[in-house]
Motif scaffolding. Structure first.
Motif, short mmCIF file in Angstrom:
data_model
loop_
_atom_site.label_atom_id
_atom_site.label_comp_id
_atom_site.label_asym_id
_atom_site.label_seq_id
_atom_site.Cartn_x
_atom_site.Cartn_y
_atom_site.Cartn_z
N LYS A 112 2.51 32.63 -47.63
CA LYS A 112 1.15 32.47 -47.09
C LYS A 112 0.23 33.53 -47.70
CE LYS A 112 -1.31 32.48 -42.68
NZ LYS A 112 -2.13 33.67 -42.85
N GLU A 113 -0.90 33.05 -48.20
CA GLU A 113 -1.95 33.90 -48.79
C GLU A 113 -1.51 34.61 -50.06
OE1 GLU A 113 -3.84 36.32 -45.82
OE2 GLU A 113 -4.00 34.64 -44.43
N ARG A 114 -0.58 34.00 -50.80
CA ARG A 114 -0.14 34.54 -52.08
C ARG A 114 -0.52 33.59 -53.20
NH1 ARG A 114 0.35 37.92 -48.66
NH2 ARG A 114 2.05 39.40 -48.42
N LYS A 115 -0.45 34.09 -54.43
CA LYS A 115 -0.80 33.30 -55.62
C LYS A 115 0.35 33.35 -56.63
CE LYS A 115 -5.34 32.76 -54.75
NZ LYS A 115 -5.83 31.49 -54.33
N THR A 116 0.45 32.33 -57.45
CA THR A 116 1.39 32.34 -58.56
C THR A 116 0.82 33.22 -59.66
OG1 THR A 116 0.40 30.48 -59.75
CG2 THR A 116 2.04 29.94 -58.05
N SER A 117 1.61 33.51 -60.68
CA SER A 117 1.12 34.34 -61.80
C SER A 117 -0.01 33.63 -62.55
CB SER A 117 2.25 34.70 -62.75
OG SER A 117 2.87 33.54 -63.24
N ALA A 118 -0.09 32.31 -62.42
CA ALA A 118 -1.17 31.54 -63.06
C ALA A 118 -2.42 31.47 -62.17
CB ALA A 118 -0.69 30.14 -63.39
N GLY A 119 -2.35 32.07 -60.98
CA GLY A 119 -3.51 32.09 -60.08
C GLY A 119 -3.57 30.93 -59.11
N THR A 120 -2.58 30.04 -59.15
CA THR A 120 -2.52 28.91 -58.22
C THR A 120 -2.11 29.40 -56.85
OG1 THR A 120 -1.80 27.51 -60.06
CG2 THR A 120 -1.44 26.64 -57.84
N ASP A 121 -2.64 28.80 -55.81
CA ASP A 121 -2.23 29.12 -54.45
C ASP A 121 -0.74 28.82 -54.30
OD1 ASP A 121 -3.08 29.61 -51.50
OD2 ASP A 121 -1.93 27.74 -51.46
N SER A 122 0.03 29.78 -53.82
CA SER A 122 1.48 29.62 -53.70
C SER A 122 1.86 28.46 -52.78
CB SER A 122 2.11 30.92 -53.19
OG SER A 122 1.98 31.94 -54.14
N GLU A 123 1.15 28.32 -51.67
CA GLU A 123 1.44 27.21 -50.76
C GLU A 123 1.26 25.88 -51.46
OE1 GLU A 123 0.38 27.20 -46.48
OE2 GLU A 123 -0.81 28.96 -47.01
N GLU A 124 0.17 25.75 -52.20
CA GLU A 124 -0.12 24.49 -52.91
C GLU A 124 0.95 24.21 -53.96
OE1 GLU A 124 -2.01 21.02 -53.05
OE2 GLU A 124 -2.54 22.65 -51.68
N TYR A 125 1.36 25.24 -54.68
CA TYR A 125 2.41 25.11 -55.69
C TYR A 125 3.69 24.54 -55.04
CZ TYR A 125 6.05 26.55 -59.00
OH TYR A 125 7.12 26.57 -59.86
N ILE A 126 4.09 25.12 -53.91
CA ILE A 126 5.31 24.68 -53.22
C ILE A 126 5.12 23.30 -52.61
CG2 ILE A 126 6.86 25.18 -51.29
CD1 ILE A 126 6.35 28.19 -51.98
N ARG A 127 3.96 23.06 -52.03
CA ARG A 127 3.67 21.75 -51.43
C ARG A 127 3.82 20.65 -52.48
NH1 ARG A 127 -0.62 23.05 -49.11
NH2 ARG A 127 0.15 23.13 -46.99
N ASN A 128 3.26 20.87 -53.66
CA ASN A 128 3.36 19.88 -54.73
C ASN A 128 4.79 19.75 -55.25
OD1 ASN A 128 0.63 19.29 -54.64
ND2 ASN A 128 0.11 20.85 -56.14
N LEU A 129 5.49 20.86 -55.40
CA LEU A 129 6.86 20.86 -55.92
C LEU A 129 7.81 20.09 -55.00
CD1 LEU A 129 9.02 21.94 -57.93
CD2 LEU A 129 9.19 23.96 -56.45
N LEU A 130 7.65 20.28 -53.69
CA LEU A 130 8.61 19.74 -52.74
C LEU A 130 8.10 18.54 -51.94
CD1 LEU A 130 10.02 23.14 -51.41
CD2 LEU A 130 10.95 21.69 -53.23
N GLY A 131 6.88 18.09 -52.21
CA GLY A 131 6.34 16.91 -51.52
C GLY A 131 6.06 17.15 -50.05
N ILE A 132 5.58 18.32 -49.72
CA ILE A 132 5.31 18.69 -48.33
C ILE A 132 3.98 18.11 -47.88
CG2 ILE A 132 4.91 20.65 -46.78
CD1 ILE A 132 6.74 22.27 -48.75
N PRO A 133 3.94 17.47 -46.71
CA PRO A 133 2.68 16.89 -46.21
C PRO A 133 1.61 17.96 -46.00
CG PRO A 133 4.54 16.26 -44.80
CD PRO A 133 5.06 17.24 -45.80
N GLY A 134 0.35 17.56 -46.11
CA GLY A 134 -0.78 18.47 -46.04
C GLY A 134 -0.96 19.19 -44.72
N TYR A 135 -0.49 18.63 -43.61
CA TYR A 135 -0.68 19.28 -42.31
C TYR A 135 0.31 20.42 -42.07
CZ TYR A 135 3.35 16.69 -40.58
OH TYR A 135 4.62 16.20 -40.38
N LEU A 136 1.30 20.54 -42.95
CA LEU A 136 2.26 21.63 -42.83
C LEU A 136 1.90 22.77 -43.76
CD1 LEU A 136 5.66 19.70 -42.65
CD2 LEU A 136 4.49 20.89 -40.79
N ARG A 137 1.94 23.97 -43.24
CA ARG A 137 1.67 25.17 -44.03
C ARG A 137 3.00 25.81 -44.41
NH1 ARG A 137 -3.27 27.66 -43.18
NH2 ARG A 137 -2.57 28.90 -44.96
#
Length: 169
Positions: A112-137
């Protein structure tokens, strides 16, 4: 169980965690305390080496150890709960304590509230990687495995009792 012996583990043996131990950890996590017993947490278990390697890139610093772990649990919270952060934090702690109880090591990787080395939001990176629904943080990832480190127990010198107050500050 002496919790003074529990230490963060960042290096793991090349040994899978038994399914029965994973199940016991999840049983404990699923009954973690939560505000009004709402249990806004969900858990995503990852054992696939390729996925663990990708998860190790989920934040700029402090996640590389995931690549060497045989197991990670992604701790998710339903953002519709006003206490999802607190409740998921408790669940993370319960996961780590149960892992310790089962003879395993673990490390909390904050997302939570972290970034990847490329500057992408860490949550978004993981959400996309694992197919996590948008309502889950995504609060954190707990890496788990058999420790490949030897660390001393905590001692009295590790404890700052000046941070303890009685009756009033």
């Amino acid at each position: 169980m002496d919790f003074l012996n529990r230490r963060t583990v960042r290096r793991y043996q090349d040994k899978k965690v038994e399914k029965i131990k994973i199940h016991e950890i999840l049983r404990t996590a699923l009954v973690s305390p939560s505000g009004k017993n709402t249990k806004p947490y969900e858990f995503l278990v990852v054992e696939d080496e390729a996925t663990l390697k990708k998860l190790s890139h989920s934040k700029q610093m402090g996640a590389t150890l995931i690549d060497g772990s045989p197991l990670s649990i992604v701790v998710l919270g339903n953002e519709n709960s006003t206490t999802w952060v607190e409740d998921c934090s408790i669940a993370c702690t319960m996961i780590q304590l149960k892992a310790f109880d089962l003879g395993l090591g673990s490390c909390w990787v904050q997302i939570k509230e972290r970034k990847t080395s490329a500057g992408t939001d860490s949550e978004e990176y993981i959400r996309n990687l694992l197919g996590i629904p948008g309502y889950l943080r995504v609060l954190a990832i707990i890496s788990i495995g058999y420790s490949d480190e030897i660390k001393p127990s905590h001692s009295e010198s590790d404890m700052d009792f000046s941070k303890v107050h009685y009756e009033n500050y």
